[in-house]
Scaffold this active site. Structure first.
Site, PDB file in Angstrom:
ATOM      1  N   TYR A  56       0.840  -1.201   0.000  1.00 43.97           N
ATOM      2  CA  TYR A  56       0.000   0.000   0.000  1.00 43.97           C
ATOM      3  C   TYR A  56       0.868   1.241   0.000  1.00 43.97           C
ATOM      4  CZ  TYR A  56      -4.880  -1.034   0.095  1.00 43.97           C
ATOM      5  OH  TYR A  56      -6.131  -1.370  -0.290  1.00 43.97           O
ATOM      6  N   GLU A  58      -0.711   4.649  -0.074  1.00 43.20           N
ATOM      7  CA  GLU A  58      -1.639   5.797  -0.083  1.00 43.20           C
ATOM      8  C   GLU A  58      -0.895   7.085   0.230  1.00 43.20           C
ATOM      9  OE1 GLU A  58      -4.407   3.950   2.586  1.00 43.20           O
ATOM     10  OE2 GLU A  58      -6.035   4.193   1.137  1.00 43.20           O
ATOM     11  N   ASP A 201      -7.798  15.797 -23.521  1.00 39.34           N
ATOM     12  CA  ASP A 201      -7.761  14.363 -23.215  1.00 39.34           C
ATOM     13  C   ASP A 201      -7.077  13.652 -24.377  1.00 39.34           C
ATOM     14  OD1 ASP A 201      -8.214  11.675 -22.870  1.00 39.34           O
ATOM     15  OD2 ASP A 201     -10.339  11.883 -22.346  1.00 39.34           O
ATOM     16  N   THR A 227      -4.632   8.127 -21.089  1.00 40.86           N
ATOM     17  CA  THR A 227      -4.383   6.747 -20.691  1.00 40.86           C
ATOM     18  C   THR A 227      -2.921   6.473 -21.017  1.00 40.86           C
ATOM     19  OG1 THR A 227      -4.889   5.900 -22.887  1.00 40.86           O
ATOM     20  CG2 THR A 227      -6.721   5.979 -21.332  1.00 40.86           C
ATOM     21  N   LYS A 230      -2.664   3.046 -24.687  1.00 41.56           N
ATOM     22  CA  LYS A 230      -3.077   3.071 -26.097  1.00 41.56           C
ATOM     23  C   LYS A 230      -1.838   3.322 -26.965  1.00 41.56           C
ATOM     24  CE  LYS A 230      -7.759   4.194 -24.682  1.00 41.56           C
ATOM     25  NZ  LYS A 230      -8.878   5.160 -24.668  1.00 41.56           N
TER      26      LYS A 230
HETATM   27  C1  LIG Z   1      -9.879   5.398 -23.754  1.00 41.87           C
HETATM   28  C2  LIG Z   1     -10.287   6.778 -23.410  1.00 41.87           C
HETATM   29  C3  LIG Z   1     -10.592   7.150 -22.096  1.00 41.87           C
HETATM   30  C4  LIG Z   1     -10.793   6.170 -20.967  1.00 41.87           C
HETATM   31  O1  LIG Z   1      -9.823   5.321 -20.676  1.00 41.87           O
HETATM   32  P1  LIG Z   1     -10.125   3.967 -19.855  1.00 41.87           P
HETATM   33  O2  LIG Z   1      -8.755   3.554 -19.494  1.00 41.87           O
HETATM   34  O3  LIG Z   1     -10.848   3.063 -20.772  1.00 41.87           O
HETATM   35  O4  LIG Z   1     -10.945   4.333 -18.674  1.00 41.87           O
HETATM   36  C5  LIG Z   1     -10.854   8.479 -21.838  1.00 41.87           C
HETATM   37  N1  LIG Z   1     -10.840   9.399 -22.821  1.00 41.87           N
HETATM   38  C6  LIG Z   1     -10.575   9.073 -24.095  1.00 41.87           C
HETATM   39  C7  LIG Z   1     -10.589  10.146 -25.128  1.00 41.87           C
HETATM   40  C8  LIG Z   1     -10.302   7.755 -24.438  1.00 41.87           C
HETATM   41  O5  LIG Z   1     -10.071   7.438 -25.704  1.00 41.87           O
END
Ligand SMILES: *Cc1c(COP(=O)(O)O)cnc(C)c1O
Length: 419
Positions: A56, A58, A201, A227, A230
């Site tokens: 842990y 935190e 994002d 993320t 990806k």
């Molecule tokens: C994939 C994605 C997310 C979310 O990611 P997760 O890991 O699936 O929760 C958020 N915003 C965008 C634009 C994404 O493509």
């Protein structure tokens, strides 16, 4: 010796070992073309599978609630420094469990219940967490949504009109199914004109930004979320970064973000994932990753060009990035059917709504595909030409699935998964 002599400890759990083996075989022998997916390096998986999952932690480095965290602190600090350097940020929080929790934390840090948020609508390519109706982001906040125009490019006039009319406190830019470049600067004019926070994002395109083939939002946005699994090619995880512009707007932003992640929303961070994120950030800062990112886009453009030659209609007419959205309506096949037969032929991609889709979300007219994972395997333009041919063949003749499956298998055998 990191893991001891015997590698196959899972041999003792035959059921799980068997299923992992089967999945490994599936990945080795088929083309992973879902644009949000990738193949990680062994280094990433080694960090992820390490004993760092045991403790842990935190809190944050230097301010933890538990003892014994000397090395955890150093690792999380290293990860934060690498993230800041790679994405040109002033502050980084690397604890979000994934992309959605990272976005939740931004809401929690900046908005009160009922405040207005603006984002791109899901059917036009945006993400659930940007204010879509079934998501918490529209239930707890007042969500207004922009989209694309008839050319399938972002409708800036509409976004500007909505912002002036509704005065959102937070504006999201980013998408899961948008094949074009984001004009961050144009969005920053809109956000600044109404005093909103601008959150970029970059979940899908983080690897392209890191590799220099998509413009960075750092000069224009206040906050960047992403993320790590990806195009960035790391473990499943999320990050929130604050830019210089963000600090200028609100010097307390880093503190607000950190407090929102912990103790606001999460408990103990997944430090094994954080170590693996650190590894992927180092990989993404190397010259070879620039080449990788360039090749992702070259491959995507080649694949798109070939599909156009076969008479496929592409949303927005093509692609600038790692993904392609095909409008199947002139091909006499639905998105789900196409997804199904392509999977049988060894090519994994997904059904997807297209902008202004006349069909419902569970039976959409689109097919979404991308090149990050197959580019990781070393495939180039020549292979894209082959793949486009197979896609065309299978969609025109369902009976060709098993023949194409064998050809895909042969191609895959020449492009092993990364070591
Ligand atoms: C994939 C994605 C997310 C979310 O990611 P997760 O890991 O699936 O929760 C958020 N915003 C965008 C634009 C994404 O493509």
């Amino acid at each position: 010796m990191l893991f001891g002599k015997k590698e196959n400890y899972l041999g003792k759990d035959k059921e799980v070992a068997f299923l992992i083996e089967k999945e490994t075989e599936r990945q080795k022998t088929s083309l992973e073309m879902i644009p949000s997916e990738n193949h990680t390096s062994r280094a990433v998986r080694q960090a992820l599978g390490s004993l760092l999952t045991d403790k842990y932690a935190e809190g944050y480095p230097g301010k933890r609630y538990y003892a014994g965290l000397e090395y955890y602190d150093k690792l999380e600090d290293l990860c934060r420094e690498r993230a800041k350097k790679l994405f040109n940020a002033v502050h980084a929080n690397v604890q979000p469990y994934s992309g959605s929790p990272a976005n939740h934390a931004v809401y929690y840090a900046l908005l009160e219940k009922g405040d207005t948020v603006m984002g791109m609508s899901l059917p036009h390519g945006g993400h659930l967490t940007h204010g879509w109706k079934v998501n918490f982001s529209s239930k707890y906040y007042n969500s207004v949504q922009y989209g694309v125009d008839q050319t399938h490019f972002i409708d800036f006039k509409e976004a500007e009109r909505l912002a002036k009319e509704c005065h959102p406190k937070l504006i999201w830019v980013g998408a899961t199914a948008y094949p074009r470049i984001f004009d961050w600067e144009r969005f920053s004019f809109i956000a600044d004109s109404v005093g909103a926070y601008l959150a970029a994002d970059i979940a899908h395109i983080a690897g392209l930004v890191a590799g220099g083939v998509h413009p960075s939002p750092a000069p224009f946005a206040h906050i960047m979320t992403t993320t790590t699994h990806k195009t960035l090619r790391g473990p499943r995880g999320g990050m929130i970064m604050v830019t210089e512009k963000g600090i200028q707007k609100d010097p307390d932003l880093p503190k607000k973000i950190d407090k929102a992640v912990f103790p606001g929303l999460q408990g103990g961070p997944h430090e094994n994932a954080i170590a693996a994120i650190a590894v992927c950030l180092k990989e993404a800062s190397q010259e070879s990753f620039k080449k990788y990112a360039e090749q992702i886009v070259k491959n995507s453009k080649t694949l798109a060009g070939e599909l156009l030659k076969y008479g496929f209609k592409l949303v927005s007419g093509g692609t600038d990035n790692h993904l392609i959205l095909v409008d199947l309506r002139n091909k006499n096949i639905s998105g789900p059917e196409a997804q199904d037969i392509l999977e049988k032929a060894g090519m994994t991609m997904n059904k997807n709504s297209i902008p202004f889709d006349p069909n419902p979300p569970f039976n959409p007219s689109g097919l979404r595909m991308g090149t990050p994972a197959i580019t990781t395997r070393g495939m180039k333009e020549q292979e894209m030409i082959k793949i486009a041919g197979w896609i065309n063949e299978v969609i025109n003749d369902k009976n060709s699935c098993s023949k194409v499956r064998e050809e895909v298998r042969e191609l895959c055998s020449r492009f092993p998964l990364p070591e």
